[in-house]
Scaffold this active site. Structure first.
Site, PDB file in Angstrom:
ATOM      1  N   SER A  95       0.839  -1.195   0.000  1.00 36.65           N
ATOM      2  CA  SER A  95       0.000   0.000   0.000  1.00 36.65           C
ATOM      3  C   SER A  95       0.877   1.248   0.000  1.00 36.65           C
ATOM      4  O   SER A  95       1.784   1.385   0.806  1.00 36.65           O
ATOM      5  CB  SER A  95      -0.886  -0.028   1.246  1.00 36.65           C
ATOM      6  OG  SER A  95      -1.653   1.136   1.257  1.00 36.65           O
ATOM      7  N   GLY A  96       0.601   2.149  -0.914  1.00 34.62           N
ATOM      8  CA  GLY A  96       1.357   3.399  -0.994  1.00 34.62           C
ATOM      9  C   GLY A  96       2.588   3.290  -1.878  1.00 34.62           C
ATOM     10  O   GLY A  96       3.347   4.245  -2.005  1.00 34.62           O
TER      11      GLY A  96
ATOM     12  N   GLU B 278      -0.712  -5.337   3.072  1.00 33.80           N
ATOM     13  CA  GLU B 278      -0.684  -4.341   4.144  1.00 33.80           C
ATOM     14  C   GLU B 278      -0.691  -4.976   5.532  1.00 33.80           C
ATOM     15  O   GLU B 278      -1.276  -6.035   5.759  1.00 33.80           O
ATOM     16  CB  GLU B 278      -1.821  -3.320   3.996  1.00 33.80           C
ATOM     17  CG  GLU B 278      -3.202  -3.873   4.035  1.00 33.80           C
ATOM     18  CD  GLU B 278      -4.244  -2.817   3.634  1.00 33.80           C
ATOM     19  OE1 GLU B 278      -3.898  -1.797   3.008  1.00 33.80           O
ATOM     20  OE2 GLU B 278      -5.424  -3.036   3.950  1.00 33.80           O
TER      21      GLU B 278
ATOM     22  N   GLY C  45      -2.500  -3.234  -2.186  1.00 29.86           N
ATOM     23  CA  GLY C  45      -1.215  -3.862  -1.906  1.00 29.86           C
ATOM     24  C   GLY C  45      -1.215  -4.558  -0.564  1.00 29.86           C
ATOM     25  O   GLY C  45      -2.100  -4.350   0.288  1.00 29.86           O
TER      26      GLY C  45
ATOM     27  N   THR D 170      -1.660   2.667  -8.062  1.00 32.23           N
ATOM     28  CA  THR D 170      -2.757   3.386  -8.708  1.00 32.23           C
ATOM     29  C   THR D 170      -2.209   4.487  -9.614  1.00 32.23           C
ATOM     30  O   THR D 170      -2.683   4.663 -10.739  1.00 32.23           O
ATOM     31  CB  THR D 170      -3.688   3.975  -7.638  1.00 32.23           C
ATOM     32  OG1 THR D 170      -4.141   2.903  -6.827  1.00 32.23           O
ATOM     33  CG2 THR D 170      -4.872   4.671  -8.260  1.00 32.23           C
TER      34      THR D 170
ATOM     35  N   SER E  98      -5.480   5.703  -0.616  1.00 33.13           N
ATOM     36  CA  SER E  98      -5.337   4.254  -0.681  1.00 33.13           C
ATOM     37  C   SER E  98      -6.561   3.612  -1.329  1.00 33.13           C
ATOM     38  O   SER E  98      -7.704   3.922  -0.983  1.00 33.13           O
ATOM     39  CB  SER E  98      -5.152   3.725   0.732  1.00 33.13           C
ATOM     40  OG  SER E  98      -4.921   2.347   0.674  1.00 33.13           O
ATOM     41  N   SER E  99      -6.299   2.720  -2.266  1.00 32.52           N
ATOM     42  CA  SER E  99      -7.416   2.023  -2.924  1.00 32.52           C
ATOM     43  C   SER E  99      -7.968   1.020  -1.918  1.00 32.52           C
ATOM     44  O   SER E  99      -7.237   0.160  -1.449  1.00 32.52           O
ATOM     45  CB  SER E  99      -6.929   1.279  -4.161  1.00 32.52           C
ATOM     46  OG  SER E  99      -6.118   2.108  -4.936  1.00 32.52           O
TER      47      SER E  99
ATOM     48  N   ASN F 183      -1.252   5.645   3.140  1.00 35.23           N
ATOM     49  CA  ASN F 183      -1.420   6.272   1.823  1.00 35.23           C
ATOM     50  C   ASN F 183      -2.633   7.188   1.877  1.00 35.23           C
ATOM     51  O   ASN F 183      -3.718   6.770   2.292  1.00 35.23           O
ATOM     52  CB  ASN F 183      -1.636   5.143   0.786  1.00 35.23           C
ATOM     53  CG  ASN F 183      -1.783   5.677  -0.623  1.00 35.23           C
ATOM     54  OD1 ASN F 183      -1.785   6.897  -0.835  1.00 35.23           O
ATOM     55  ND2 ASN F 183      -1.903   4.774  -1.573  1.00 35.23           N
TER      56      ASN F 183
HETATM   57  N1  ATP Z   1       4.990   8.193 -10.116  1.00 30.57           N
HETATM   58  C1  ATP Z   1       4.690   8.973  -9.087  1.00 30.57           C
HETATM   59  N2  ATP Z   1       4.996  10.274  -9.116  1.00 30.57           N
HETATM   60  C2  ATP Z   1       4.695  11.066  -8.076  1.00 30.57           C
HETATM   61  N3  ATP Z   1       4.070  10.644  -6.966  1.00 30.57           N
HETATM   62  C3  ATP Z   1       3.739   9.352  -6.868  1.00 30.57           C
HETATM   63  C4  ATP Z   1       4.014   8.445  -7.933  1.00 30.57           C
HETATM   64  N4  ATP Z   1       3.553   7.247  -7.578  1.00 30.57           N
HETATM   65  C5  ATP Z   1       3.010   7.394  -6.334  1.00 30.57           C
HETATM   66  N5  ATP Z   1       3.099   8.657  -5.927  1.00 30.57           N
HETATM   67  C6  ATP Z   1       2.640   9.204  -4.622  1.00 30.57           C
HETATM   68  O1  ATP Z   1       2.361   8.125  -3.774  1.00 30.57           O
HETATM   69  C7  ATP Z   1       0.995   8.139  -3.374  1.00 30.57           C
HETATM   70  C8  ATP Z   1       0.482   6.726  -3.243  1.00 30.57           C
HETATM   71  O2  ATP Z   1       0.430   6.124  -4.484  1.00 30.57           O
HETATM   72  P1  ATP Z   1      -0.744   5.161  -4.919  1.00 30.57           P
HETATM   73  O3  ATP Z   1      -2.040   5.650  -4.466  1.00 30.57           O
HETATM   74  O4  ATP Z   1      -0.564   4.889  -6.339  1.00 30.57           O
HETATM   75  O5  ATP Z   1      -0.368   3.874  -4.092  1.00 30.57           O
HETATM   76  P2  ATP Z   1      -1.015   2.455  -4.201  1.00 30.57           P
HETATM   77  O6  ATP Z   1       0.115   1.515  -4.446  1.00 30.57           O
HETATM   78  O7  ATP Z   1      -2.125   2.455  -5.140  1.00 30.57           O
HETATM   79  O8  ATP Z   1      -1.522   2.192  -2.729  1.00 30.57           O
HETATM   80  P3  ATP Z   1      -2.820   1.409  -2.239  1.00 30.57           P
HETATM   81  O9  ATP Z   1      -2.492  -0.032  -2.289  1.00 30.57           O
HETATM   82  O10 ATP Z   1      -2.976   1.891  -0.876  1.00 30.57           O
HETATM   83  O11 ATP Z   1      -3.921   1.808  -3.113  1.00 30.57           O
HETATM   84  C9  ATP Z   1       0.288   8.951  -4.412  1.00 30.57           C
HETATM   85  O12 ATP Z   1      -0.839   9.558  -3.869  1.00 30.57           O
HETATM   86  C10 ATP Z   1       1.342   9.965  -4.790  1.00 30.57           C
HETATM   87  O13 ATP Z   1       1.374  11.030  -3.877  1.00 30.57           O
HETATM   88 MG    MG Z   2      -4.060   2.235  -5.023  1.00 29.23          MG
END
Ligand code: ATP
Ligand code: MG
Length: 1051
Positions: free
Chosen positions: A104-105, A388, A386, A109, A159-160, A156
């Site tokens: 997660s994070g 967690e 992800g 996404t 977070s999804s 996050n």
């Molecule tokens: N390529 C990127 N460029 C800039 N910031 C990023 C990038 N990827 C992730 N982030 C930062 O990290 C945060 C978390 O990313 P994201 O929501 O994609 O995580 P996730 O893997 O989908 O987590 P979860 O499993 O909780 O959904 C985003 O809100 C953003 O602030």
């Molecule tokens: Mg996500």
């Protein structure tokens, strides 16, 4: 060509590490992260480290750099893998999928959004409106889904809280034509409860902070989130999220994607209802459970469009059917609270699924006919929650982590296990590489009868009071010996586990302690039927539509619904099956630190992730392995044009030999291995080079095929044209021939016809013969005219010439030209028979004296004399003189004017018989013809024509005669002749017998048709006017101031 990073950024591909060790891997990963290079490769797998800052690497120019490029042509990037998946789909017609994993994070996404953006940017080069619409829908739908499915967690901010697998469908041209979203297990417990520091789903805060006041009023809610029990924990949290702006963006996205106004309103009403439900409190009065804040009930009733008493009843009672009887069982306050929370969670989950369903309705491929549009291929993008570990891990975390186990298993299967197995199968020398196979953990969770899900389901099915502790006991009983399972009972010394509450799973990604509290409830996922009926009976059709099962009557027996765990397990199995049949591409996301810092690279944290993601094993297998493999026939089919030995067909003993020969020819022998049925290519560079050579050859082949085909088309067209030409020519000939035949037929007997074929209708000529027909008509007209005039006597000929001259001079300017009658010219004998002999005598005398040849004209006239008096005279015009004679004195000649002195004649446009002869010496002769027999005969035309034709110089051998609407008496002198009326309009060259030229004046006579007539009398200019007078019996002259008036009978 290839643009590569310099070595200061470390190795772009971990496969290129000098030593494959954890230390070297980590050093390289850290170096790259610190240098701002967040992407690296392991072969075709992208490793991505969350930068936690905005990177300027996703713009249009970067997209252009990656478009259509091979993976190794550019530095590592998400776009490269998106392009690779797209190319595989387009080139090889393969369904592909991009699996994004990480905790997660870690940035899953975000990665999925960049991939979607890239695909949207490189497709639809023709800007087709429909494709643009689909792309827009796919991108916009994300925004809606995130609002309702994402929440701020401690890990996050976005977070999804649901799993998402999105298929994008492409047509045969590679343009997106639609899509489909599968959603997996929404963490609905978040609706009623959040851990400290976390928030509920974004949608609630967006509504409170972004909705305009009138909307909030109509929903009976206030802006402050802390006023609502369900979300007050997260209500105070400060974060960078701008809920107000997001509300507007989501509302706009819903509108654009096609949600109706009613639907959007219903969405808001459901959110508001859930908030209000959270504030409902229950109390007791004696043994009656009641709602303490009943005002809220009527608000909820209004929002749900149901009856108030139904809301209250559903919250306080449960209808139970026992056999045929239906009884209402009152809830305890605890049961009522449980029911309320279950309702809130269920409504939210149903709302979320309904939104996904609506989006699917909108984006699904419509009107696709595989026969017309070709194969419809798919790119799937998986962005799932992800792995967690929370402080308190419950049923949801258990499901999420199980899901990650499944995906890791798929990765192992596809990337590690299958790969090694294939080398063995194909007989390629291979040193086995150890990796951790997590199948054992997957089995621990999902195995039939023994797995945790089975134990949980079993516990739920028990009758009587089932508690979470019973479930834990079940686990302890069945899994006591499992290496990856433990609990306090099994390891009494482990203080990190609570008795009767916790169990621990050793996941591939680490140990997680789960608390069994709530497992049974969440797995049963009970919602009292009464609520379903309540919502089904809403008068709001959108809400009613979300709860179709509320239709069932109370007494209807239904099958026990599948438990949440079973549903989730089934959906995971089908997801993995779906992914397994596609060509997978991987993005492995790593979270560099827990504090969202763009600078911090926590070594231990990252090492742990690298470990559990199996990245090192991935590098080892990759290094030992081959980038690509293909069966021999397939390989040949794709690359046979590169070598002369294989193009167009080889004559070697087998396809394997042909492939060997081809690769040897290219100098790639050292980089390939030949398996039993497949060729293995070690480095992607070789493959890339093969592709390049192929592309070059394909161009030539295409040109060659185009050339041949164009030649064929041209020849076909030429043959068709020639055939058409032959037909055309034959048809033309036929038309010409039949026209001529027809003319011939119609005009065959014209010689013997009375009118010499004048009445014969000309056939319509073909276009090509129009000029010919014109000429033919001319020939005919000439022949016809000649036939008419060739029989005329010299006198008649003269007469015709005179008439033609008259017609030329006077036609349209004077009435009654006298053309219908025979022109006798010498009229005096006829008009005055009594004195004819005297006239003949005088005439003969004059002929003898003046030697004239011919009398042109003679007539009685009234004339003006020198003393301006009118007197009766006669005029005789011969080919030499104009004689004036006195009829009263036996035509004694008075004065004569030599004809060469006459310069012109003037006549009036009227019917009168006035004529003025103009002379050279300005002694004009003004006369009016009279005494005609018959009385009203008009002779002016004859006089003018005769003199004109006399004066006109003829051609020596031919005489140009212009007939214009001549109505001619053929031989008017002959009594029996029928008048032959000829009306023609031709230019006729008339080969008339040459005339004696000496008898002709050789100059032009001027003829004027005017009124009044200007003339000169004895050198004095004067005018002659013709005036009709009522009582005038005979025309006569009188003197006027300016000259003379010819008074004519005026009736
Ligand atoms: N390529 C990127 N460029 C800039 N910031 C990023 C990038 N990827 C992730 N982030 C930062 O990290 C945060 C978390 O990313 P994201 O929501 O994609 O995580 P996730 O893997 O989908 O987590 P979860 O499993 O909780 O959904 C985003 O809100 C953003 O602030
Ligand atoms: Mg996500």
């Amino acid at each position: 060509m290839a643009e590569h990073e310099s070595l200061e950024f470390g190795k772009a591909d971990f496969v290129l590490l000098d030593n494959v060790s954890m230390d070297e891997f980590m050093t390289n990963l850290k170096l790259r992260f610190e240098k701002g290079k967040i992407y690296s490769y392991i072969g075709e797998v992208v490793v991505s480290v969350n930068p936690y800052r905005a990177m300027n690497i996703y713009g249009r120019d970067t997209i252009e750099q990656y478009k259509g490029r091979e993976l190794y042509e550019r530095p590592p990037h998400l776009f490269a893998i998106a392009d690779a998946a797209y190319k595989a789909m387009k080139r090889r017609n393969k369904d592909t999928c991009i699996v994004i994993s990480g905790e997660s994070g870690a940035g899953k996404t975000e990665a999925s959004k960049y991939i979607m953006q890239y695909i949207a940017a490189i497709t639809n080069p023709n800007q087709r409106a429909e494709v643009e619409r689909v792309k827009n829908m796919l991108l916009k739908s994300n925004c809606v889904l995130e609002a309702f499915g994402n929440a701020k967690t401690n890990r996050n901010d976005n977070s999804s809280r649901f799993g998402k697998y999105m298929d994008i469908n492409f047509d045969f041209k590679g343009d997106p034509i639609g899509g489909h979203i599968n959603n997996y297990l929404l963490e609905k417990s978040r609706v009623i409860f959040q851990q400290p520091g976390e928030r509920s789903f974004h949608s609630f805060y967006q509504l409170l902070r972004g909705a305009p006041d009138p909307l909030l009023r109509s929903l009976h809610i206030q802006k402050d989130p802390t006023a609502y029990n369900y979300i007050k924990v997260g209500g105070q949290i400060k974060s960078s999220i701008n809920d107000g702006a997001d509300f507007r963006a989501v509302a706009d996205a819903m509108k654009v994607t096609g949600f109706t106004g009613d639907e959007i309103q219903t969405v808001y009403k459901i959110l508001a209802t859930i908030l209000h439900l959270g504030n409902l409190t229950f109390g007791v009065d004696g043994d009656v459970t009641l709602i303490e804040n009943t005002k809220l009930v009527s608000v909820i009733r209004e929002l749900l469009s149901t009856k108030e008493e139904n809301v209250e009843k559903a919250l306080l009672y449960r209808t139970v059917a026992t056999g045929r009887d239906v009884i209402e069982k009152q809830h305890t306050t605890q049961e009522a609270s449980y029911g309320r929370d279950a309702l809130a969670k269920a409504m939210y989950e149903r709302l979320f699924c309904w939104i996904v369903g609506r989006i699917n309705d909108i984006i699904e491929v419509k009107n696709y006919d595989a026969r017309v549009h070709g194969k419809n291929t798919v790119i799937g993008v998986l962005d799932i929650y992800g792995f967690e570990i929370f402080q308190n891990n419950s049923f949801e975390q258990f499901c999420i982590n199980y899901c990650n186990e499944k995906l890791q298993q798929l990765f192992i299967q596809l990337v590690l296990k299958q790969e090694q197995e294939e080398y063995q199968r194909e007989g390629i020398p291979w040193k086995h590489i150890d990796y951790f196979n997590n199948q054992i953990i997957v089995d621990l969770v999902e195995q039939q009868h023994k797995g945790i899900f089975s134990v949980l389901d079993e516990a739920c099915m028990n009758v009587g009071k089932v508690t979470d502790e019973v479930f834990l006991q079940g686990l302890n009983g069945k899994l006591a010996k499992h290496a990856h399972y433990t609990s306090r009972k099994l390891s009494p010394t482990d203080k990190s586990l609570e008795f009767e509450r916790d169990f621990r799973i050793r996941h591939y990604a680490g140990d997680v302690v789960y608390s069994v509290v709530g497992f049974i409830d969440k797995n049963k996922d009970t919602l009292f039927q009464d609520f379903k009926r309540l919502l089904y009976n809403s008068s709001n059709p959108v809400l009613k539509g979300m709860w179709p099962e509320g239709k069932l009557s109370i007494t209807e027996v239904t099958k026990r619904p599948l438990t949440a765990a079973t549903l989730f397990k089934n959906s995971m199995i089908s997801l993995v099956d779906n992914l397994a049949c596609k060509e997978p591409y991987y993005v492995r996301c790593i979270k560099p630190n827990d504090v969202k810092s763009p600078l911090l690279f926590e070594q231990e944290r990252c090492r742990h992730q690298v470990e559990y993601l199996g990245l090192l094993e991935n590098v080892r297998v990759r290094r030992a392995g081959f980038a690509c493999r293909q069966t021999y026939p397939r390989f040949l089919q794709r690359y046979k044009m590169i070598s002369e030995f294989t193009w167009p067909n080889h004559d070697l003993p087998s396809d394997k030999d042909a492939v060997k020969r081809l690769l040897q020819g290219c100098g790639f022998d050292h980089d390939v291995a030949y398996g039993k049925t497949k060729v293995f290519i070690r480095t992607p560079r070789t493959l890339f080079s093969l592709e390049e050579q192929r592309a070059e050859m394909v161009q030539r082949i295409v040109l060659f095929l185009q050339k041949v085909w164009r030649g064929t088309i041209a020849r076909m067209r030429y043959r068709r044209m020639r055939a058409a030409l032959v037909i055309l020519q034959a048809y033309r000939r036929y038309k010409v021939k039949s026209y001529i035949r027809e003319v011939n037929r119609r005009f065959k007997n014209v010689r013997t016809m009375k009118d010499y074929g004048r009445h014969v209708k000309w056939p319509t000529p073909p276009k090509v013969l129009r000029k010919f027909e014109e000429a033919l008509r001319n020939i005919y007209n000439r022949w016809w005219a000649w036939t008419l005039i060739k029989g005329l006597s010299p006198e008649e000929t003269l007469q015709v010439r005179a008439k033609v001259a008259t017609l030329e001079a006077l036609k349209g300017q004077r009435a009654d030209l006298g053309l219908q009658r025979a022109w006798e010219g010498n009229y005096l004998k006829r008009d005055s028979p009594d004195t004819a002999s005297s006239f003949t005598l005088v005439s003969s005398e004059l002929q003898r004296k003046d030697k004239f040849m011919r009398v042109l004209f003679s007539c009685n006239v009234r004339k003006i004399n020198r003393f301006h008096k009118a007197e009766d005279r006669a005029v005789l015009i011969t080919d030499r003189h104009l004689y004036k004679m006195d009829p009263l004195k036996q035509y004694k000649p008075m004065k004569s004017i030599p004809l060469y002195n006459v310069t012109g004649m003037s006549v009036s446009p009227g019917k009168d018989q006035l004529v003025v002869f103009h002379t050279k010496d300005s002694r004009d002769l003004v006369v009016c013809l009279q005494g005609m027999v018959p009385a009203n005969e008009s002779r002016i035309g004859e006089l003018v024509g005769t003199l004109l034709s006399h004066f006109k110089r003829p051609c020596k051998y031919t005489l140009e005669i212009i007939f214009k609407s001549v109505k001619m008496h053929k031989a008017c002198s002959s009594t029996d002749a029928q008048p032959l009326i000829a009306v023609f309009d031709v230019s006729l060259t008339w080969a008339a017998p040459p005339l004696n030229s000496t008898s002709l004046e050789k100059r032009k006579l001027q003829v004027n048709i005017v009124s009044p007539i200007q003339c000169s009398m004895n050198g004095r200019k004067c005018t002659v006017i013709v005036e009709p007078k009522i009582n005038q019996s005979q025309p006569d002259f009188t003197k006027s101031r300016s000259g003379y008036i010819l008074a004519v009978p005026g009736n």
